[in-house]
Scaffold this motif. Structure first.
Motif, PDB file in Angstrom:
ATOM      1  N   TRP A  30     -25.471  22.972 -44.966  1.00 40.72           N
ATOM      2  CA  TRP A  30     -25.105  22.243 -46.192  1.00 40.72           C
ATOM      3  C   TRP A  30     -25.486  20.767 -46.096  1.00 40.72           C
ATOM      4  O   TRP A  30     -25.744  20.113 -47.096  1.00 40.72           O
ATOM      5  N   ALA A  31     -25.577  20.214 -44.885  1.00 41.85           N
ATOM      6  CA  ALA A  31     -25.887  18.785 -44.738  1.00 41.85           C
ATOM      7  C   ALA A  31     -27.350  18.469 -45.069  1.00 41.85           C
ATOM      8  O   ALA A  31     -27.642  17.445 -45.692  1.00 41.85           O
ATOM      9  N   ILE A  32     -28.253  19.327 -44.664  1.00 38.79           N
ATOM     10  CA  ILE A  32     -29.678  19.065 -44.909  1.00 38.79           C
ATOM     11  C   ILE A  32     -29.992  19.017 -46.409  1.00 38.79           C
ATOM     12  O   ILE A  32     -30.615  18.062 -46.871  1.00 38.79           O
ATOM     13  N   PRO A  33     -29.563  19.995 -47.217  1.00 35.13           N
ATOM     14  CA  PRO A  33     -29.846  19.887 -48.663  1.00 35.13           C
ATOM     15  C   PRO A  33     -29.191  18.668 -49.309  1.00 35.13           C
ATOM     16  O   PRO A  33     -29.786  18.033 -50.181  1.00 35.13           O
ATOM     17  N   VAL A  34     -27.974  18.313 -48.883  1.00 35.74           N
ATOM     18  CA  VAL A  34     -27.300  17.138 -49.451  1.00 35.74           C
ATOM     19  C   VAL A  34     -28.089  15.879 -49.115  1.00 35.74           C
ATOM     20  O   VAL A  34     -28.301  15.013 -49.980  1.00 35.74           O
ATOM     21  N   LEU A  36     -31.283  15.659 -48.516  1.00 34.36           N
ATOM     22  CA  LEU A  36     -32.529  15.682 -49.286  1.00 34.36           C
ATOM     23  C   LEU A  36     -32.299  15.244 -50.732  1.00 34.36           C
ATOM     24  O   LEU A  36     -33.128  14.543 -51.315  1.00 34.36           O
ATOM     25  N   VAL A  37     -31.172  15.620 -51.314  1.00 30.27           N
ATOM     26  CA  VAL A  37     -30.856  15.194 -52.677  1.00 30.27           C
ATOM     27  C   VAL A  37     -30.669  13.681 -52.720  1.00 30.27           C
ATOM     28  O   VAL A  37     -31.207  12.995 -53.597  1.00 30.27           O
ATOM     29  N   VAL A  41     -32.894  10.900 -54.843  1.00 31.27           N
ATOM     30  CA  VAL A  41     -32.301   9.942 -55.782  1.00 31.27           C
ATOM     31  C   VAL A  41     -32.676   8.516 -55.380  1.00 31.27           C
ATOM     32  O   VAL A  41     -33.019   7.690 -56.231  1.00 31.27           O
ATOM     33  N   GLY A  42     -32.658   8.224 -54.099  1.00 34.77           N
ATOM     34  CA  GLY A  42     -33.026   6.895 -53.625  1.00 34.77           C
ATOM     35  C   GLY A  42     -34.485   6.566 -53.910  1.00 34.77           C
ATOM     36  O   GLY A  42     -34.817   5.454 -54.310  1.00 34.77           O
ATOM     37  N   LEU A  43     -35.360   7.529 -53.715  1.00 34.21           N
ATOM     38  CA  LEU A  43     -36.780   7.303 -53.997  1.00 34.21           C
ATOM     39  C   LEU A  43     -37.020   7.058 -55.478  1.00 34.21           C
ATOM     40  O   LEU A  43     -37.799   6.180 -55.858  1.00 34.21           O
ATOM     41  N   ILE A  44     -36.351   7.808 -56.323  1.00 30.89           N
ATOM     42  CA  ILE A  44     -36.500   7.623 -57.771  1.00 30.89           C
ATOM     43  C   ILE A  44     -35.971   6.255 -58.189  1.00 30.89           C
ATOM     44  O   ILE A  44     -36.607   5.547 -58.972  1.00 30.89           O
TER      45      ILE A  44
END
Length: 138
Positions: A30-34, A36-37, A41-44
């Protein structure tokens, strides 16, 4: 190898056909997908900030343009900028012109100088802002 040994060997290996992701510990699943999200968001947000998508405030654009123009002007003369003006008061003269002033500190020939600086920004017909003038006072 007998058939009983082969079947017990495959059952002991825990292969359920889930791939590498199922072999990870529970917390990592669960930590890896969180993460990545949050990274997405930071890149955007970074992209929008540096492409101007997040700022439509003309006063902050005027301040930023004037600070860059003052720094470029002083560095072109061979001076070292010590403290850029904040340009806190931006005055809108009309729909196509903004004025602001501040105080700048810089090093000229080994001596520290402090002067007032006035900046005028004009808005072109297409809405693009450009520094029209930078003037240093006494």
């Amino acid at each position: 190898m007998t058939e009983a040994q082969q079947s017990s060997g495959s059952a002991a290996s825990g292969s359920t056909g889930g791939g590498w992701f199922s072999n990870l510990p529970e917390w990592a699943r669960w930590a890896i997908p969180v993460m990545l999200v949050f990274l997405g968001v930071g890149l955007i947000a970074t992209f929008l900030r540096y492409t101007g998508g997040g700022s439509s405030d003309p006063e902050s654009q005027v301040q930023s343009l004037c600070q860059a123009a003052v720094q470029d002007d002083l560095e072109a003369r061979g001076n070292t900028v010590e403290d850029l003006p904040l340009f806190s008061d931006v005055e809108q003269v009309d729909d196509a012109e903004y004025r602001t002033q501040g105080s700048v500190s810089y090093d000229e020939d080994g001596e520290s100088e402090q002067r007032t600086v006035r900046c005028v920004v004009r808005v072109d017909e297409d809405g693009t802002m450009q520094v029209a003038s930078v003037r240093f006072g006494g």
